[in-house]
Write a protein that holds these residues in place. Structure first.
Motif, PDB file in Angstrom:
ATOM      1  N   TYR A  25       0.813  -1.228   0.000  1.00  0.00           N
ATOM      2  CA  TYR A  25       0.000   0.000   0.000  1.00  0.00           C
ATOM      3  C   TYR A  25       0.850   1.284   0.000  1.00  0.00           C
ATOM      4  N   HIS A  26       2.171   1.118   0.026  1.00  0.00           N
ATOM      5  CA  HIS A  26       3.083   2.270   0.085  1.00  0.00           C
ATOM      6  C   HIS A  26       2.765   3.178   1.271  1.00  0.00           C
ATOM      7  N   ILE A  27       2.637   2.564   2.419  1.00  0.00           N
ATOM      8  CA  ILE A  27       2.409   3.344   3.644  1.00  0.00           C
ATOM      9  C   ILE A  27       3.507   2.960   4.646  1.00  0.00           C
ATOM     10  N   PRO A  28       3.934   3.904   5.484  1.00  0.00           N
ATOM     11  CA  PRO A  28       5.041   3.574   6.396  1.00  0.00           C
ATOM     12  C   PRO A  28       4.612   2.696   7.565  1.00  0.00           C
ATOM     13  N   HIS A  29       5.565   1.926   8.049  1.00  0.00           N
ATOM     14  CA  HIS A  29       5.366   1.113   9.245  1.00  0.00           C
ATOM     15  C   HIS A  29       5.961   1.903  10.405  1.00  0.00           C
ATOM     16  N   ILE A  30       5.101   2.318  11.321  1.00  0.00           N
ATOM     17  CA  ILE A  30       5.571   3.146  12.443  1.00  0.00           C
ATOM     18  C   ILE A  30       5.536   2.324  13.726  1.00  0.00           C
ATOM     19  N   SER A  31       6.707   2.071  14.262  1.00  0.00           N
ATOM     20  CA  SER A  31       6.772   1.300  15.505  1.00  0.00           C
ATOM     21  C   SER A  31       7.128   2.250  16.638  1.00  0.00           C
ATOM     22  N   MET A  32       6.301   2.260  17.692  1.00  0.00           N
ATOM     23  CA  MET A  32       6.579   3.154  18.817  1.00  0.00           C
ATOM     24  C   MET A  32       7.935   2.839  19.431  1.00  0.00           C
ATOM     25  N   GLY A  33       8.252   1.539  19.535  1.00  0.00           N
ATOM     26  CA  GLY A  33       9.565   1.157  20.068  1.00  0.00           C
ATOM     27  C   GLY A  33      10.690   1.794  19.237  1.00  0.00           C
ATOM     28  N   ASP A  34      10.537   1.778  17.902  1.00  0.00           N
ATOM     29  CA  ASP A  34      11.564   2.371  17.022  1.00  0.00           C
ATOM     30  C   ASP A  34      11.628   3.890  17.193  1.00  0.00           C
ATOM     31  N   LEU A  35      10.464   4.544  17.309  1.00  0.00           N
ATOM     32  CA  LEU A  35      10.465   6.007  17.492  1.00  0.00           C
ATOM     33  C   LEU A  35      11.236   6.369  18.763  1.00  0.00           C
ATOM     34  N   LEU A  36      10.995   5.570  19.812  1.00  0.00           N
ATOM     35  CA  LEU A  36      11.674   5.834  21.090  1.00  0.00           C
ATOM     36  C   LEU A  36      13.169   5.552  20.960  1.00  0.00           C
ATOM     37  N   ARG A  37      13.511   4.447  20.285  1.00  0.00           N
ATOM     38  CA  ARG A  37      14.938   4.110  20.120  1.00  0.00           C
ATOM     39  C   ARG A  37      15.647   5.169  19.264  1.00  0.00           C
ATOM     40  N   ASP A  38      14.940   5.729  18.257  1.00  0.00           N
ATOM     41  CA  ASP A  38      15.541   6.795  17.443  1.00  0.00           C
ATOM     42  C   ASP A  38      15.851   8.009  18.301  1.00  0.00           C
ATOM     43  N   GLU A  39      14.936   8.327  19.211  1.00  0.00           N
ATOM     44  CA  GLU A  39      15.150   9.483  20.099  1.00  0.00           C
ATOM     45  C   GLU A  39      16.365   9.221  20.993  1.00  0.00           C
ATOM     46  N   VAL A  40      16.471   7.999  21.493  1.00  0.00           N
ATOM     47  CA  VAL A  40      17.633   7.644  22.326  1.00  0.00           C
ATOM     48  C   VAL A  40      18.911   7.798  21.496  1.00  0.00           C
ATOM     49  N   LEU A  59       7.164   1.447  31.060  1.00  0.00           N
ATOM     50  CA  LEU A  59       6.512   2.156  29.964  1.00  0.00           C
ATOM     51  C   LEU A  59       6.898   3.629  30.004  1.00  0.00           C
ATOM     52  N   VAL A  60       7.123   4.197  28.843  1.00  0.00           N
ATOM     53  CA  VAL A  60       7.432   5.619  28.718  1.00  0.00           C
ATOM     54  C   VAL A  60       6.140   6.418  28.963  1.00  0.00           C
ATOM     55  N   ASP A  61       6.278   7.627  29.521  1.00  0.00           N
ATOM     56  CA  ASP A  61       5.076   8.390  29.902  1.00  0.00           C
ATOM     57  C   ASP A  61       4.211   8.782  28.700  1.00  0.00           C
ATOM     58  N   ALA A  62       2.951   9.039  29.012  1.00  0.00           N
ATOM     59  CA  ALA A  62       1.936   9.269  27.974  1.00  0.00           C
ATOM     60  C   ALA A  62       2.250  10.483  27.101  1.00  0.00           C
ATOM     61  N   ASN A  63       2.738  11.583  27.706  1.00  0.00           N
ATOM     62  CA  ASN A  63       2.991  12.794  26.916  1.00  0.00           C
ATOM     63  C   ASN A  63       4.084  12.582  25.890  1.00  0.00           C
ATOM     64  N   THR A  64       5.145  11.910  26.314  1.00  0.00           N
ATOM     65  CA  THR A  64       6.274  11.701  25.404  1.00  0.00           C
ATOM     66  C   THR A  64       5.868  10.833  24.219  1.00  0.00           C
ATOM     67  N   THR A  65       5.190   9.724  24.499  1.00  0.00           N
ATOM     68  CA  THR A  65       4.814   8.843  23.382  1.00  0.00           C
ATOM     69  C   THR A  65       3.881   9.585  22.426  1.00  0.00           C
ATOM     70  N   LEU A  66       2.968  10.352  22.996  1.00  0.00           N
ATOM     71  CA  LEU A  66       2.001  11.061  22.153  1.00  0.00           C
ATOM     72  C   LEU A  66       2.693  12.128  21.300  1.00  0.00           C
ATOM     73  N   GLU A  67       3.629  12.837  21.909  1.00  0.00           N
ATOM     74  CA  GLU A  67       4.344  13.887  21.160  1.00  0.00           C
ATOM     75  C   GLU A  67       5.170  13.298  20.022  1.00  0.00           C
ATOM     76  N   LEU A  68       5.871  12.198  20.330  1.00  0.00           N
ATOM     77  CA  LEU A  68       6.684  11.568  19.277  1.00  0.00           C
ATOM     78  C   LEU A  68       5.789  11.069  18.150  1.00  0.00           C
ATOM     79  N   LEU A  69       4.648  10.522  18.525  1.00  0.00           N
ATOM     80  CA  LEU A  69       3.734   9.995  17.509  1.00  0.00           C
ATOM     81  C   LEU A  69       3.188  11.133  16.652  1.00  0.00           C
ATOM     82  N   GLU A  70       2.802  12.225  17.294  1.00  0.00           N
ATOM     83  CA  GLU A  70       2.248  13.358  16.542  1.00  0.00           C
ATOM     84  C   GLU A  70       3.275  13.859  15.525  1.00  0.00           C
ATOM     85  N   LYS A  71       4.511  14.008  15.988  1.00  0.00           N
ATOM     86  CA  LYS A  71       5.578  14.488  15.104  1.00  0.00           C
ATOM     87  C   LYS A  71       5.725  13.557  13.888  1.00  0.00           C
TER      88      LYS A  71
END
Ligand code: AMP
Length: 219
Positions: A25-40, A59-71
């Motif tokens: 479908y040419h859509i990205p695979h977004i893994s929360m674990g990967d987003l967090l590891r990229d930030e690290v 578990l990482v706090d709700a604000n951080t996960t949400l902000e990374l996801l929004e970005k």
């Protein structure tokens, strides 16, 4: 717009299906674990804090996960949809996610549960090998997802590795914890009438599951 949330215990084939869907479908695979590891990996102040939390297995706090996801969702490649993996992980994240979608004027899309029995998950995990370079995953015990050449990645020819936490004791723990934590999420999405369940069986090919997912999405 094809937005897909995968709810999947370990070894149900989420990695394989995500890659197939992403390519088709040419859509990205977004893994929360990967987003967090990229930030690290970025070495930021936030990344340093995250490393500590993740190393402790918390578990990482709700604000951080949400902000990374929004970005991430604001990036152009998400315009036609995405596959979300590892998020939401509980009811409270599911509700925050819906608020975010509303704010971004996006729809919830499809929630797909890959339902696998614990015994089969254990068997599969013991045979699992992954490519540390491109993230492709393979299984020595499943014919159609075996690497073509022993121990070598089909895609990038890097040497394959076993994950250090892929052993019988830890898999039982990971499986039980996962199911305990996601039960409320499954109930919630069932009530919203957006949940599709695919039963994973022993001799099923990855492509059969893929066809089932396409049928749900192309409906
Ligand atoms: P994973 O790659 O899914 O195994 O996640 C690795 C680590 O990232 C977890 O142990 C958590 O510390 C963190 N993490 C991943 N997803 C989430 C999430 N949805 N909410 C909070 N923390 C998360």
């Amino acid at each position: 717009m094809k937005s897909i949330i995968f709810i999947s215990p370990p070894a149900a084939g989420k990695g394989t299906q995500s890659k197939l869907l992403s390519d088709y479908y040419h859509i990205p695979h977004i893994s929360m674990g990967d987003l967090l590891r990229d930030e690290v990996a970025s070495g930021s102040e936030l990344g340093k804090k995250l490393k500590q939390i993740m190393d402790d297995g918390k578990l990482v706090d709700a604000n951080t996960t949400l902000e990374l996801l929004e970005k991430r969702l604001l990036k152009d490649d998400c315009r036609n949809g995405y596959i979300l993996d590892g998020y939401p992980r509980n009811l409270s994240q599911a509700k925050s996610y819906e608020e975010l979608l509303e704010k971004m004027n996006k729809k919830l899309g499809y929630v797909i549960f890959l339902d696998i029995d614990k015994e089969l998950a254990i068997k599969r995990i013991i045979g699992r090998v992954v490519c540390p370079n491109c993230g492709s995953s393979y299984n020595l015990y499943i014919d159609d997802v075996k690497p073509e050449v022993d121990n070598i990645c089909n895609r990038c020819h890097h040497k394959l590795e076993k994950r250090s936490d892929d052993n019988e004791d830890t898999i039982i723990k990971r499986f039980d914890t996962y199911m305990d934590n996601t039960k409320e999420l499954l109930d919630y999405y069932k009530k919203l009438d957006v949940l599709s369940t695919i039963k994973i069986t022993e001799d099923q090919k990855a492509n059969t599951v893929f066809e089932m997912i396409k049928e749900i999405i192309d409906d």
